[in-house]
Scaffold this active site. Structure first.
Site, short mmCIF file in Angstrom:
data_model
loop_
_atom_site.label_atom_id
_atom_site.label_comp_id
_atom_site.label_asym_id
_atom_site.label_seq_id
_atom_site.Cartn_x
_atom_site.Cartn_y
_atom_site.Cartn_z
N ALA A 61 0.86 -1.19 0.00
CA ALA A 61 0.00 0.00 0.00
C ALA A 61 0.90 1.24 0.00
O ALA A 61 2.04 1.18 0.44
CB ALA A 61 -0.87 -0.01 1.24
N GLY A 102 0.79 -5.06 1.19
CA GLY A 102 -0.33 -5.19 0.25
C GLY A 102 0.09 -5.84 -1.06
O GLY A 102 -0.73 -6.47 -1.74
N GLU A 105 -0.06 -9.40 -0.38
CA GLU A 105 -1.48 -9.75 -0.21
C GLU A 105 -2.19 -9.84 -1.57
O GLU A 105 -3.03 -10.71 -1.79
CB GLU A 105 -2.17 -8.71 0.70
CG GLU A 105 -1.61 -8.78 2.13
CD GLU A 105 -2.23 -7.74 3.04
OE1 GLU A 105 -1.90 -6.56 2.87
OE2 GLU A 105 -3.02 -8.11 3.91
N GLU A 125 3.88 -4.99 7.60
CA GLU A 125 2.94 -4.00 8.16
C GLU A 125 3.18 -3.74 9.64
O GLU A 125 3.02 -2.62 10.12
CB GLU A 125 1.49 -4.48 7.95
CG GLU A 125 0.99 -4.34 6.53
CD GLU A 125 1.25 -5.57 5.67
OE1 GLU A 125 2.16 -6.36 6.02
OE2 GLU A 125 0.56 -5.74 4.65
#
Ligand SMILES: CC/C=C\C/C=C/C(=O)SCCNC(=O)CCNC(=O)[C@H](O)C(C)(C)COP(=O)(O)OP(=O)(O)OC[C@H]1O[C@@H](n2cnc3c(N)ncnc32)[C@H](O)[C@@H]1OP(=O)(O)O
Length: 721
Positions: A61, A102, A105, A125
């Site tokens: 992210a 992310g 993910e 994270e």
């Protein structure tokens, strides 16, 4: 931001394009949603490959978007990843460079993952105060099992493609072109059933004694987290994966993330992420900067003095691949050092899996051996007279243009530079013990230091795996200068009624790795005693009368001197502020002797012990340190608050989830810090370090701007000086 093409006739190729790390900003997420939709609706496309441009899959992210919720527009990650997993055509992630957070993910939502052999993957994270909340905490344990997932998610560590393959996190490792390999693979699986490829449908592999496993992990995490909440939430999220159906697990992931996301800890940790990168873009008061100053290559370096620090520095240099000349003139130390360095290198090689660097080092007992090196790091005993002599000799022996560095924690780098023919080629390198392990390096420039040299040393620090921070020359530089008022306050609080354990407990509960007195026992009380004696501050028996606790008109505590007079040097003597089983042992226990020692001391000086609260300990120790930090900024010794914070996080055990002392001051509220300093300064007029400095006052008067806006105020304050 996302490019789409059809390749090999039937493979839809989606390329993430968002330099520098293809982070999943809103436009990229839009692009992914659109291109996946395009690929799935195109009858000619039978399978899909997702890759990233410039040899990087995806750095996760966009952390910058986390700064304000308003930034987080665009399609959310979770439904985007779900729609990929739910696709009826196989989707293959081609992982080059790395897939983090992310990014991984996203790859876990794909049906297959192919990684380049040099790629790394991870869910970092937790290091940003978050958890893998785009389904990572639920999919990873289902794919690789609970214990392995806990290890990755609670530490955030990056693993190699080989380890990922072994864990079953990736399906294939490619040595050459990963995208080509992924396209070939995508062609081979086109039309196959995907039922067994959707990780959200998996059950977590069963774990025997699951409750015991989670209890054990939770206990370990609580101990190492030192008050950080994200690692705990990570364990809770994985537990949800292990015990709940996927949809409920996702709900739990969301709730836990909501708590973390708005926490001050996440803000602090994300600040640290960017601050670490800011300090790499160094600048000097002369205007010289990282992007306009070019270093030159270093092929051969030397270390002078093979005591504890010199040995560690030799190892750190050799591990970069440089040729190193290690010089020690004392026979006994020379023999011991050779053996010690060799052992350290072997341990390092074992730990890192990298080849041994023995062959890189040549040992000598003569300074003449450094005649042809490009850079010297002097690491002899911390004594100005001795260091001056070494620098005079180096200046005579070394070829012209050799960079001369001194490893010192407090001494005046300019004074040493003045001993040489080329003072512009001298800087300080303040390593932290053990020098081959500790991450921080203070690079200390003087007014005459050449920017070329600063560039060389900053680069060398990076190669040694250090976080290097360029700072100006003053007593104690940044780290130790700020530590002094912090330690002084701890001593004063002892005089006023506290105990070492009360103070240490307050500091450790705050998150410090060790309290002030445990650190003092570890590093040795005699070190500071020697310096204070040289400065003429020590009076035998601690002195008597009113003047015993005053030096140069300022409050002074002779407690440390008295301890040293009793031979209590800390761990090395088995006695210090605490007691230890035997000399060298590390297990600190409160010593009843301290109680009578302090009582007697207070009685002698007419001091009445009072109850000291944890809050007072924190306010007096931390705010005194922070106040000095503002002075450091005012004096131009540090370029910005980020430099100070990174020094404290990487070198002084400051809890990262509190972002460093200057960030912490901002979190508390500058006006509160100012008010408390004023309060304590008024109560203690003989403690000038508690007098709020003018930069703090100016910042408060300017409406307490956030840390990243301080530089403008600092510039104004400096221009008025
Ligand atoms: C509802 C769902 C919500 C959340 C789930 C997902 C959360 C996340 O994904 S959080 C982000 C997780 N990712 C990371 O923590 C990775 C962070 N990046 C890195 O560790 C490294 O940058 C790297 C290993 C990817 C590359 O290292 P290196 O080659 O050494 O480059 P730099 O670290 O110097 O970075 C270069 C440049 O890129 C900026 N940057 C890196 N990652 C991000 C990111 N994820 N978002 C925004 N910007 C990023 C970094 O700041 C550097 O730029 P500057 O020098 O200008 O600061």
């Amino acid at each position: 931001m996302t490019q789409y093409s059809r390749v090999s006739g039937s493979v839809g190729l989606i390329t993430l394009k968002n330099p520098p790390v293809n982070q999943l900003s809103a436009v990229v997420r839009h692009g992914i949603v659109d291109t996946v939709q395009k690929a799935l609706s195109d009858p000619k496309v039978k399978s899909v490959v997702i890759c990233g441009q410039n040899g990087m899959f995806c750095g996760g992210a966009d952390i910058k978007e986390f700064q304000t919720l308003a930034n987080m527009r665009g399609p959310p990650l979770i439904p985007m990843i779900h729609s990929i997993e739910a696709a009826d055509k196989p989707v293959v992630a081609a992982i080059e460079g790395g897939a983090f957070g992310g990014g991984l993910e996203l790859a876990l939502g794909c049906h297959y993952r192919i990684a380049h052999s040099k790629a790394k993957v991870g869910l970092p994270e937790v290091t940003l105060g978050l958890l893998p909340a785009a389904g990572g905490s639920q999919r990873l344990p289902r794919l690789i099992g609970v214990p392995a997932a806990l290890s990755l998610i609670t530490t955030g560590r990056h693993i190699t493609a080989a380890e990922a393959l072994q864990l079953g996190l990736v399906d294939q490792v490619a040595d050459h072109n990963t995208v080509d390999a992924a396209v070939k693979f995508a062609l081979s699986v086109a039309g196959q059933s995907l039922d067994a490829r959707r990780i959200s449908n998996f059950q977590c592999p069963p774990v025997p004694n699951m409750d015991a496993l989670f209890e054990d992990v939770m206990q370990k995490v609580r101990t190492t987290a030192r008050g950080a909440i994200a690692p705990i939430a990570c364990v809770q999220a994985v537990r949800a994966a292990a015990t709940l159906p996927y949809t409920q697990g996702m709900q739990r992931e969301k709730e836990l993330m909501a708590t973390l996301f708005t926490s001050g800890q996440a803000r602090a940790l994300q600040y640290c992420f960017f601050a670490q990168r800011v300090v790499g873009r160094w600048s000097m008061p002369s205007g010289a900067r990282w992007d306009t100053s070019k270093g030159r290559p270093i092929h051969k370096a030397a270390v002078i003095g093979l005591g504890t620090m010199g040995r560690g520095i030799t190892v750190a240099l050799a591990q970069t691949g440089l040729s190193v000349v290690a010089v020690e003139t004392q026979e006994k130390q020379f023999m011991e050092a050779k053996k010690a360095v060799s052992n350290m290198l072997e341990r390092g090689a074992k730990r890192s899996g990298k080849p041994l660097a023995h062959g890189k080092i040549t040992y000598s007992q003569s300074l003449q051996a450094v005649a042809d090196v490009d850079l010297v790091i002097e690491a002899v005993f911390e004594d100005m007279g001795l260091k001056k002599k070494v620098f005079q000799q180096l200046s005579a022996v070394c070829k012209p243009g050799t960079f001369l560095c001194t490893n010192t924690s407090t001494l005046d780098v300019d004074e040493l530079a003045s001993q040489t023919h080329q003072p512009e080629l001298v800087v300080g390198m303040h390593f932290f013990a053990p020098a081959h392990i500790m991450k921080l390096l203070e690079v200390v420039y003087g007014p005459r230091s050449s920017p070329e040299l600063v560039a060389v040393v900053m680069e060398l620090g990076k190669k040694m795996g250090k976080v290097s921070v360029a700072v100006g020359n003053c007593r104690g530089f940044v780290g130790n200068r700020m530590l002094k008022p912090y330690r002084d306050q701890a001593y004063f609080l002892l005089e006023e009624g506290a105990t070492p354990q009360l103070i240490d407990q307050a500091l450790e509960e705050f998150g410090f790795a060790m309290g002030a007195f445990k650190v003092s026992d570890l590093s040795g009380l005699d070190v500071g005693w020697k310096v204070r004696k040289e400065e003429g501050l020590v009076q035998p028996g601690g002195g008597s009368g009113k003047s015993a606790r005053i030096r140069n008109g300022v409050r002074y505590s002779p407690l440390g001197d008295l301890m040293c007079e009793q031979g209590r040097f800390g761990q090395k003597t088995g006695r210090g502020w605490y007691q230890y089983d035997k000399p060298g042992s590390r297990d600190a226990r409160p010593d009843p002797w301290m109680h009578s020692f302090l009582e007697e001391y207070r009685a002698r000086h007419g001091l009445v012990a009072r109850r000291i609260s944890n809050q007072e300990v924190l306010e007096r120790c931390l705010y005194a340190m922070i106040n000095e930090g503002f002075r450091v900024l005012e004096d131009g010794i540090a370029a910005g608050p980020e430099d100070i914070d990174i020094i404290y996080v990487f070198g002084y055990g400051w809890p990262r989830h509190r972002g460093g002392p200057m960030f912490y001051a901002n979190m508390v509220g500058l006006e509160i810090v100012l008010e408390r300093l004023e309060h304590y300064a008024q109560a203690n007029p003989d403690m000038p370090t508690l007098q709020p400095c003018s930069l703090l006052r100016k910042l408060v008067a300017s409406g307490s701007p956030p840390v990243n806006k301080w530089k403008e105020v600092i510039k104004n304050v400096r221009s008025q000086l």
